[in-house]
Design a protein around this motif. Structure first.
Motif, PDB file in Angstrom:
ATOM      1  N   ALA A 250       0.773  -1.440   0.186  1.00  0.00           N
ATOM      2  CA  ALA A 250       0.135   0.002  -0.222  1.00  0.00           C
ATOM      3  C   ALA A 250       0.783   1.127  -0.197  1.00  0.00           C
ATOM      4  N   TRP A 251       1.865   1.134   0.704  1.00  0.00           N
ATOM      5  CA  TRP A 251       2.900   2.292   0.954  1.00  0.00           C
ATOM      6  C   TRP A 251       3.545   2.502  -0.483  1.00  0.00           C
ATOM      7  N   ARG A 252       3.897   1.411  -1.294  1.00  0.00           N
ATOM      8  CA  ARG A 252       4.364   1.645  -2.828  1.00  0.00           C
ATOM      9  C   ARG A 252       3.398   2.136  -3.415  1.00  0.00           C
ATOM     10  N   ASP A 253       2.093   1.775  -3.404  1.00  0.00           N
ATOM     11  CA  ASP A 253       0.982   2.533  -4.209  1.00  0.00           C
ATOM     12  C   ASP A 253       0.798   3.924  -4.022  1.00  0.00           C
ATOM     13  N   LEU A 254       1.046   4.278  -2.687  1.00  0.00           N
ATOM     14  CA  LEU A 254       0.825   5.744  -2.505  1.00  0.00           C
ATOM     15  C   LEU A 254       2.140   6.570  -2.871  1.00  0.00           C
ATOM     16  N   LEU A 255       3.190   5.871  -2.843  1.00  0.00           N
ATOM     17  CA  LEU A 255       4.416   6.743  -3.402  1.00  0.00           C
ATOM     18  C   LEU A 255       4.250   7.079  -4.865  1.00  0.00           C
ATOM     19  N   MET A 256       3.766   5.783  -5.652  1.00  0.00           N
ATOM     20  CA  MET A 256       3.375   5.888  -7.011  1.00  0.00           C
ATOM     21  C   MET A 256       2.321   7.326  -7.492  1.00  0.00           C
ATOM     22  N   LEU A 257       1.414   7.216  -6.466  1.00  0.00           N
ATOM     23  CA  LEU A 257       0.391   8.582  -6.554  1.00  0.00           C
ATOM     24  C   LEU A 257       0.986   9.567  -6.243  1.00  0.00           C
ATOM     25  N   LYS A 258       1.724   9.776  -5.084  1.00  0.00           N
ATOM     26  CA  LYS A 258       2.506  11.115  -4.992  1.00  0.00           C
ATOM     27  C   LYS A 258       3.434  11.453  -5.970  1.00  0.00           C
ATOM     28  N   GLN A 259       4.107  10.488  -6.828  1.00  0.00           N
ATOM     29  CA  GLN A 259       4.894  10.972  -7.736  1.00  0.00           C
ATOM     30  C   GLN A 259       3.969  11.621  -9.073  1.00  0.00           C
ATOM     31  N   ARG A 260       3.030  10.973  -8.935  1.00  0.00           N
ATOM     32  CA  ARG A 260       1.983  11.474 -10.323  1.00  0.00           C
ATOM     33  C   ARG A 260       1.561  12.863  -9.919  1.00  0.00           C
ATOM     34  N   LEU A 261       1.168  13.191  -8.627  1.00  0.00           N
ATOM     35  CA  LEU A 261       0.642  14.337  -7.986  1.00  0.00           C
ATOM     36  C   LEU A 261       1.607  15.406  -8.249  1.00  0.00           C
ATOM     37  N   VAL A 262       2.955  15.099  -7.834  1.00  0.00           N
ATOM     38  CA  VAL A 262       3.864  16.421  -8.117  1.00  0.00           C
ATOM     39  C   VAL A 262       4.417  16.612  -9.164  1.00  0.00           C
ATOM     40  N   SER A 263       4.050  15.620 -10.262  1.00  0.00           N
ATOM     41  CA  SER A 263       4.520  15.664 -11.948  1.00  0.00           C
ATOM     42  C   SER A 263       4.068  16.830 -12.770  1.00  0.00           C
TER      43      SER A 263
END
Ligand code: URA
Length: 273
Positions: free
Chosen positions: A260-273
């Motif tokens: 789940a943490w990996r998925d949140l990091l993937m989401l965070k990466q998109r949010l800041v891109s």
């Protein structure tokens, strides 16, 4: 002896899911169900024949192809006019409040519509309200909601920075799995809900929401960790969408918090891109 058997009977009812007192007087739900079924059948023929006359080629993720028309529920057909014409969240809430095509509404205490910031770039869609949500009329306010809030705080988001709802708007009694007809009844509303929020990113919380809205058959283990293009006729452009484990599942399977943490990091990466 009397008290003991009364308690036994109460416990038995709670186990069956009858854990909310919804009125002082008992009601004959069997005769009500027969009447509303007859009403729905009548509505179905009127509303669908109107819709198909206006557009015989109508084909959308909401209503399917003309060939599938006979499979559409009365509830879906009833919403053809009201849902598509909802121009804002208030109107959508109003059409849900007036909607009688989902049996769950009869046993729920409150409509659970949405919470958070409707102008946010990030929208979450969960499964169905539980007892706490039903009582307060807000999504994700119970134990699993608190875990989700904690998880999202780690990527810098709180409810002023995301919007959240469910794909089922009323609590299923005893938190049972919603029936296919109940999912179908709510589907036009949640699709319009997403169109009105029109976020930059959409996240399904749990496999049920992801499967219903992405029209996929795979489970959450396959759907998580990847991006899909979510598109409906009311959206000018598709919305990047992903799915995460439901926090209630993580409470039962804490070992999966790593993924789940990996998925949140993937989401965070998109949010800041
Ligand atoms: N689980 C959900 O999926 N939604 C809620 O609102 C609460 C628990």
């Amino acid at each position: 002896m009397g008290i003991k058997s009364d308690l036994g009977s109460l416990n038995w009812q709670i186990e069956l899911g009858a854990d909310e007192a919804i009125s002082d007087q008992p009601q004959d739900r069997l005769s009500q169900a027969q009447t509303s079924q007859a009403e729905m059948v009548a509505k179905k023929s009127v509303v669908y024949s109107q819709a198909s006359q206006e557009n015989p080629q109508i084909e959308s993720p909401l209503f399917g192809s003309p060939q599938k028309a006979s499979l559409r529920t009365a509830a879906e057909n009833h919403t053809v006019d009201t849902v598509f014409s909802a121009k804002n969240l208030e109107e959508l809430r109003g059409s849900l409040e007036a909607f009688e095509g989902c049996a769950l509404k009869k046993t729920a205490t409150n409509l659970v519509f949405g919470d958070g910031n409707p102008d946010s770039d990030l929208m979450f869609v969960g499964e169905a309200p539980g007892a706490d949500e039903d009582r307060q009329g807000k999504p994700f306010v119970g134990v699993s909601g608190r875990l989700l809030d904690t998880m999202l705080s780690y990527i810098g988001r709180d409810r002023t920075k995301f919007y959240i709802t469910n794909h089922i708007y009323w609590r299923p009694p005893g938190n049972r799995t919603p029936a296919a007809a109940e999912v179908a009844a709510c589907l036009p509303f949640i699709r319009r809900h997403i169109e009105l929020i029109n976020p930059r990113f959409l996240v399904f919380v749990g496999g049920a929401a992801a499967k219903a809205l992405l029209e996929r058959t795979e489970g959450i283990n396959k759907l998580r960790g990847q991006w899909f293009a979510y598109k409906t006729p009311g959206l000018a452009e598709s919305i990047p969408a992903t799915a995460i484990f439901h926090p209630a599942y993580l409470l039962r399977q804490p070992a999966h918090k790593r993924l789940a943490w990996r998925d949140l990091l993937m989401l965070k990466q998109r949010l800041v891109s």
